[in-house]
Design a protein around this motif. Structure first.
Motif, PDB file in Angstrom:
ATOM      1  N   TRP A 134       0.816  -1.217   0.000  1.00 17.19           N
ATOM      2  CA  TRP A 134       0.000   0.000   0.000  1.00 17.19           C
ATOM      3  C   TRP A 134       0.850   1.268   0.000  1.00 17.19           C
ATOM      4  CZ3 TRP A 134      -3.584  -1.537   4.706  1.00 17.19           C
ATOM      5  CH2 TRP A 134      -4.408  -2.602   4.334  1.00 17.19           C
ATOM      6  N   ARG A 135       2.142   1.136   0.154  1.00 24.59           N
ATOM      7  CA  ARG A 135       2.989   2.298   0.377  1.00 24.59           C
ATOM      8  C   ARG A 135       2.815   3.364  -0.701  1.00 24.59           C
ATOM      9  NH1 ARG A 135       8.090   4.228  -1.080  1.00 24.59           N
ATOM     10  NH2 ARG A 135       9.121   5.395   0.593  1.00 24.59           N
ATOM     11  N   GLY A 136       2.831   2.945  -1.961  1.00 26.03           N
ATOM     12  CA  GLY A 136       2.749   3.920  -3.044  1.00 26.03           C
ATOM     13  C   GLY A 136       1.478   4.744  -2.999  1.00 26.03           C
ATOM     14  N   SER A 137       0.340   4.073  -2.822  1.00 26.42           N
ATOM     15  CA  SER A 137      -0.923   4.816  -2.815  1.00 26.42           C
ATOM     16  C   SER A 137      -1.102   5.612  -1.519  1.00 26.42           C
ATOM     17  CB  SER A 137      -2.106   3.864  -3.024  1.00 26.42           C
ATOM     18  OG  SER A 137      -2.199   2.925  -1.978  1.00 26.42           O
ATOM     19  N   VAL A 138      -0.548   5.118  -0.414  1.00 25.56           N
ATOM     20  CA  VAL A 138      -0.626   5.877   0.834  1.00 25.56           C
ATOM     21  C   VAL A 138       0.140   7.188   0.699  1.00 25.56           C
ATOM     22  CG1 VAL A 138       0.148   5.907   3.248  1.00 25.56           C
ATOM     23  CG2 VAL A 138      -1.057   3.912   2.346  1.00 25.56           C
ATOM     24  N   LEU A 139       1.332   7.126   0.112  1.00 24.76           N
ATOM     25  CA  LEU A 139       2.146   8.331  -0.040  1.00 24.76           C
ATOM     26  C   LEU A 139       1.586   9.275  -1.107  1.00 24.76           C
ATOM     27  CD1 LEU A 139       5.730   6.790   0.194  1.00 24.76           C
ATOM     28  CD2 LEU A 139       4.563   8.176   1.917  1.00 24.76           C
ATOM     29  N   ALA A 140       1.071   8.708  -2.207  1.00 26.53           N
ATOM     30  CA  ALA A 140       0.633   9.551  -3.322  1.00 26.53           C
ATOM     31  C   ALA A 140      -0.788  10.066  -3.161  1.00 26.53           C
ATOM     32  CB  ALA A 140       0.750   8.769  -4.633  1.00 26.53           C
ATOM     33  N   GLU A 141      -1.671   9.237  -2.582  1.00 24.44           N
ATOM     34  CA  GLU A 141      -3.101   9.575  -2.574  1.00 24.44           C
ATOM     35  C   GLU A 141      -3.729   9.593  -1.190  1.00 24.44           C
ATOM     36  OE1 GLU A 141      -5.336   6.875  -5.098  1.00 24.44           O
ATOM     37  OE2 GLU A 141      -3.456   6.074  -5.859  1.00 24.44           O
ATOM     38  N   ARG A 142      -2.967   9.156  -0.179  1.00 26.68           N
ATOM     39  CA  ARG A 142      -3.564   8.896   1.127  1.00 26.68           C
ATOM     40  C   ARG A 142      -4.748   7.946   0.968  1.00 26.68           C
ATOM     41  NH1 ARG A 142      -3.134  14.130   5.180  1.00 26.68           N
ATOM     42  NH2 ARG A 142      -0.853  14.338   5.024  1.00 26.68           N
ATOM     43  N   ALA A 143      -4.504   6.899   0.229  1.00 25.22           N
ATOM     44  CA  ALA A 143      -5.553   5.925  -0.052  1.00 25.22           C
ATOM     45  C   ALA A 143      -4.969   4.520   0.000  1.00 25.22           C
ATOM     46  CB  ALA A 143      -6.174   6.172  -1.422  1.00 25.22           C
ATOM     47  N   VAL A 144      -5.832   3.557   0.295  1.00 28.88           N
ATOM     48  CA  VAL A 144      -5.495   2.132   0.301  1.00 28.88           C
ATOM     49  C   VAL A 144      -6.414   1.431  -0.669  1.00 28.88           C
ATOM     50  CG1 VAL A 144      -5.651   0.021   1.680  1.00 28.88           C
ATOM     51  CG2 VAL A 144      -4.592   2.067   2.654  1.00 28.88           C
ATOM     52  N   HIS A 145      -5.833   0.673  -1.595  1.00 30.75           N
ATOM     53  CA  HIS A 145      -6.599  -0.089  -2.575  1.00 30.75           C
ATOM     54  C   HIS A 145      -6.410  -1.576  -2.290  1.00 30.75           C
ATOM     55  CE1 HIS A 145      -7.187   3.419  -5.324  1.00 30.75           C
ATOM     56  NE2 HIS A 145      -6.082   3.818  -4.696  1.00 30.75           N
ATOM     57  N   GLN A 146      -7.498  -2.298  -2.169  1.00 32.61           N
ATOM     58  CA  GLN A 146      -7.401  -3.725  -1.852  1.00 32.61           C
ATOM     59  C   GLN A 146      -8.575  -4.469  -2.487  1.00 32.61           C
ATOM     60  OE1 GLN A 146      -4.842  -5.257  -0.137  1.00 32.61           O
ATOM     61  NE2 GLN A 146      -5.823  -7.143  -0.822  1.00 32.61           N
ATOM     62  N   THR A 147      -8.318  -5.707  -2.885  1.00 33.69           N
ATOM     63  CA  THR A 147      -9.351  -6.586  -3.422  1.00 33.69           C
ATOM     64  C   THR A 147      -9.731  -7.613  -2.368  1.00 33.69           C
ATOM     65  OG1 THR A 147      -8.392  -6.304  -5.613  1.00 33.69           O
ATOM     66  CG2 THR A 147      -9.908  -8.142  -5.332  1.00 33.69           C
ATOM     67  N   TYR A 148     -11.016  -7.931  -2.277  1.00 33.54           N
ATOM     68  CA  TYR A 148     -11.542  -8.853  -1.269  1.00 33.54           C
ATOM     69  C   TYR A 148     -11.154  -8.380   0.137  1.00 33.54           C
ATOM     70  CZ  TYR A 148     -12.262 -11.809  -5.345  1.00 33.54           C
ATOM     71  OH  TYR A 148     -12.649 -12.291  -6.565  1.00 33.54           O
ATOM     72  N   GLY A 149     -11.213  -7.091   0.340  1.00 30.76           N
ATOM     73  CA  GLY A 149     -10.808  -6.523   1.621  1.00 30.76           C
ATOM     74  C   GLY A 149     -11.751  -6.818   2.757  1.00 30.76           C
ATOM     75  N   GLY A 150     -12.952  -7.298   2.458  1.00 35.86           N
ATOM     76  CA  GLY A 150     -13.894  -7.609   3.525  1.00 35.86           C
ATOM     77  C   GLY A 150     -13.665  -8.945   4.190  1.00 35.86           C
ATOM     78  N   VAL A 151     -12.715  -9.733   3.689  1.00 37.44           N
ATOM     79  CA  VAL A 151     -12.423 -11.044   4.278  1.00 37.44           C
ATOM     80  C   VAL A 151     -11.440 -10.857   5.434  1.00 37.44           C
ATOM     81  CG1 VAL A 151     -11.474 -13.336   3.864  1.00 37.44           C
ATOM     82  CG2 VAL A 151     -12.791 -12.202   2.071  1.00 37.44           C
ATOM     83  N   PRO A 152     -11.834 -11.191   6.667  1.00 37.96           N
ATOM     84  CA  PRO A 152     -10.898 -11.005   7.794  1.00 37.96           C
ATOM     85  C   PRO A 152      -9.744 -12.006   7.718  1.00 37.96           C
ATOM     86  CG  PRO A 152     -13.184 -11.273   8.544  1.00 37.96           C
ATOM     87  CD  PRO A 152     -13.148 -11.681   7.113  1.00 37.96           C
ATOM     88  N   ARG A 153      -8.552 -11.518   8.051  1.00 36.65           N
ATOM     89  CA  ARG A 153      -7.369 -12.378   8.099  1.00 36.65           C
ATOM     90  C   ARG A 153      -6.627 -12.106   9.405  1.00 36.65           C
ATOM     91  NH1 ARG A 153      -8.413 -15.878   4.044  1.00 36.65           N
ATOM     92  NH2 ARG A 153      -8.622 -14.856   2.033  1.00 36.65           N
ATOM     93  N   ALA A 154      -6.233 -13.171  10.068  1.00 40.71           N
ATOM     94  CA  ALA A 154      -5.390 -13.047  11.258  1.00 40.71           C
ATOM     95  C   ALA A 154      -3.943 -13.073  10.794  1.00 40.71           C
ATOM     96  CB  ALA A 154      -5.683 -14.157  12.250  1.00 40.71           C
ATOM     97  N   VAL A 155      -3.538 -11.994  10.125  1.00 37.60           N
ATOM     98  CA  VAL A 155      -2.211 -11.956   9.501  1.00 37.60           C
ATOM     99  C   VAL A 155      -1.134 -12.053  10.579  1.00 37.60           C
ATOM    100  CG1 VAL A 155      -2.887 -10.778   7.383  1.00 37.60           C
ATOM    101  CG2 VAL A 155      -2.363  -9.428   9.434  1.00 37.60           C
ATOM    102  N   VAL A 156       0.014 -12.607  10.165  1.00 37.67           N
ATOM    103  CA  VAL A 156       1.067 -12.939  11.120  1.00 37.67           C
ATOM    104  C   VAL A 156       2.322 -12.124  10.838  1.00 37.67           C
ATOM    105  CG1 VAL A 156       1.890 -14.889   9.708  1.00 37.67           C
ATOM    106  CG2 VAL A 156       2.282 -14.896  12.179  1.00 37.67           C
ATOM    107  N   ASP A 157       3.028 -11.790  11.892  1.00 33.15           N
ATOM    108  CA  ASP A 157       4.303 -11.079  11.787  1.00 33.15           C
ATOM    109  C   ASP A 157       5.339 -12.028  11.183  1.00 33.15           C
ATOM    110  OD1 ASP A 157       6.795  -9.831  12.297  1.00 33.15           O
ATOM    111  OD2 ASP A 157       6.012  -8.874  14.108  1.00 33.15           O
ATOM    112  N   PRO A 158       6.046 -11.623  10.132  1.00 31.19           N
ATOM    113  CA  PRO A 158       7.090 -12.493   9.576  1.00 31.19           C
ATOM    114  C   PRO A 158       8.115 -12.946  10.618  1.00 31.19           C
ATOM    115  CG  PRO A 158       6.660 -10.675   8.079  1.00 31.19           C
ATOM    116  CD  PRO A 158       5.888 -10.389   9.336  1.00 31.19           C
TER     117      PRO A 158
END
Length: 283
Positions: A142-166
């Motif tokens: 998301w970095r590019g759009s956050v810096l350029a537009e203050r926006a986040v673009h995502q597909t299937y963003g309504g699906v919850p994920r318990a994402v994990v720290d690498p």
């Protein structure tokens, strides 16, 4: 000796460092040894998974392997690794996989991971699969759009994920590579909280101190962006199929696996964001 493929990537670099810190002999497989920057205590093997002779050389004297591959060539690369292991007395294999490999596999991406897991299981080595629910570090896309537009673009963003720290995935890998009792096991690794993409964007907005606009991107737009960036159409479709799966058992439910393996709770999304704030502020 433990060989780490993908040793200069987000997870592989942490696995390599963790093994070295534990005093384990570790060999990092990388395309460019001069630029690896892996620090003391790490042997570097220069090569490419597209060059079988370099893979064979890197496997000489190895008794354990951390198998990390990525991208559209991953199935072919993992098939090569598994074929080489069948010819060698490698004792232990830990594969970085995905919850997309849970049955029934989620599209071609999940099927590729499931196939590679089976290939490693047939090598005769003790094998372990680490099926990650998705990485917190994926939000760096998301970095590019956050810096350029203050926006986040995502597909299937309504699906919850318990994402994990690498870092938690790497710590789990080090445990599985260096201690007994993990042969034949499949571990599903998650973070402590399931979040949708809009909720992740809200957390990032709060950290940055300014609003971010969330944009749900249609699948077709995401597909065109991915293929326009060089991904093969079949691979792009496979990734999108995995993202689309709403089954909460496939990464949408927080699990205690990280704590069970490492002895410490998994890191939170907010903590990961705080450590990487500069990525979303520095141009």
């Amino acid at each position: 000796m433990i060989l780490v493929t993908g040793a200069t990537g987000t997870v592989g670099r942490l696995v390599t460092a963790g093994l070295a810190a534990a005093g384990r002999p570790v060999r990092a497989f990388t395309r460019d040894a001069a630029r690896a920057g892996l620090g003391p205590g790490v042997e570097v093997a220069e090569g490419d998974l597209d060059r079988p002779e370099s893979v064979r050389a890197a496997l000489d004297g190895v008794d354990a392997l951390f198998a990390l591959t990525a991208g559209p060539d991953a199935p072919r690369h993992e098939a090569l690794l598994a074929a080489e292991l069948r010819r060698r007395p490698v004792r232990r294999v830990v594969k970085l996989s995905s919850v997309a490999a849970d049955r029934p596999a989620a599209g071609s991406y999940g099927l590729a991971h499931a196939t590679a897991e089976r290939d490693f299981a047939r090598t005769g080595a003790e094998w372990t699969a680490l099926r990650a629910a998705g990485f917190m570090s994926n939000v760096l896309q998301w970095r590019g759009s956050v810096l350029a537009e203050r926006a986040v673009h995502q597909t299937y963003g309504g699906v919850p994920r318990a994402v994990v720290d690498p870092a938690d995935v790497a710590a789990a890998a080090v445990v599985c590579l260096t201690t007994a009792g993990h042969g034949g096991r499949v571990y599903r690794l998650t973070g402590p909280q399931a979040l949708t993409a809009p909720q992740q964007a809200e957390r990032l907005s709060a950290l940055l101190g300014h609003p971010l606009r969330y944009v749900e991107a249609p699948r077709r737009a995401a597909f065109e962006a991915m293929t326009g960036g060089g991904l093969p159409p079949a691979f792009a479709d496979g990734l999108l199929d995995a993202l689309a799966d709403p089954d909460p058992a496939r990464g949408g439910t927080p699990l205690p696996t990280v704590q069970d393996l490492t002895g410490r709770p998994p890191g939170t999304f907010d903590a990961w964001l705080a450590r990487h704030r500069a990525a979303f502020t520095a141009r």
